[in-house]
Design a protein around this motif. Sequence first.
Motif: not given
Length: 488
Positions: A279, A282-283, A322, A350, A352-353, A403
């Motif tokens: 998390q 990712l943030q 990423t 990650i 997902q970014i 994931s």
Amino acid sequence: MKKTLISGAGVLTLVGFLSKILAALYRFPYQNMVGDKGFYAFQQVYPFYSIITTLSLVALPNFLSSLRHTSQEADEMIKKRETQQFFQTSFLFSLASVILLSILCQPLAQLMGQPKLALPLLMAISPIILVPFLSLYRGLAQSKNDMTKSAISQMVEQVVRVVLIILAAFMFTRLTDDVYTISFLAMLGSFIGGLAALIYLIRSTNFKFKGLFTDLTDWQMKKEIIRKFGLASLIFTFFMIYMLIFQMVDVFFVKNALVHSGISSSHAEILKGIYDRGQPFLQLGLVITTAILTDALPKMTQGGHISKQIVDAVTYLSIALTVGLVLVLPEMNDVLFKSHTQALSLQLFIMQIPIISMIQLAHHELFLRGHHKISGAILLVGLLFKLLLVYPLTVTFGLAGASISSLISLLIVLVAYQSYRRRLPKQVLNLRFWLAILVMSAVVLLGKKLFDVSEHRVLQLIELLLLTAAGAATFFSIFRMKNIRELL
């Protein structure tokens, strides 16, 4: 007036940017103090708090501000009446929600697979009661184009809660080694942060609560307020909390799926804590692209279409960032968490970014064009796939499966958006960009081979910073993005 409004929006954007960084960074020392199981106990209840915060920071203040702007030519008494009824409606919803969720805390904790989470969850949902008050003050300030008070209150809330959360983690093993008690104290810090923000807002404005609770049974007016909230605001709010809902799905399914696969409950909690390390990564990865979108879109969006400059910046930067994160994540895991554990699962997480970044672009375009229903439907389809996939994939592939469930669901959302817009992301066909990515990757991988000699965390951090700088310099020397400085 226009210059003041842009300046105020800039302040709010800057503070939001700093808050997001702070919200990501405090998790690293917190996890180091309480361990993976302690991090699990915190992250299991955090999405509840985060959704509540989003309501009081963005959704409801924006609605009240637009409500007052819409009726700006109306009689002052009408505006006061609408403000009063907005407050009463949000207050009644908050009161009903906090009562209902308080009753459901134990059953929800059971569904999460850990009854001891009931008290931390109770504390995590308690800030709901502050939402009407914070939303009222922030909305009134924003309706007067005073973004500074909202910005400062946001920073006050974030700083106080982060300090108290770290203080709670510092108490671990000194006062108690019970991770659920520490999670409760951390959530208490979050509540106190919201209270501190409210105190600041009360002291910095001359607004009084007089008359806010009169005509409490005017249900017709309250129905009108709900009607004015409308589908557009509902979809806007849904999108704001979309990734938090994904986190909440993981809260209820990942640990239980791991246990179902044959892992002990205690070890499954440790693994879920490791999964939650993704998390903050990712943030941090989304901070830059979100800042570009938040700051640049109001100034550069024309006729419901997003300028090529923004699309280029968000797409290229999110992919490059990423790839860089994926390459150095095992080393970052070592430096920040003293562990290589589950590096593949976190690397998948990650990824997902860039998908989220491109979804933000597509959603914003549809929102500007008024296509709220189709946007909401696409988001619901993605959420449905997440619900269907997370349990079986986690049982089969462990944390990597969890994931993958998010990646597949978000890819479906992105493809649906792009299909509806009938637009392909041409940026991904840029050969010069991929050449820059390949050379950057080669430089980073070679650097990892040459620098992989130290076991000391400080030296590892220096090596990591050198690798990051070398990779970024290589990428930008080959692929020079036009007008990027204007966006950054």
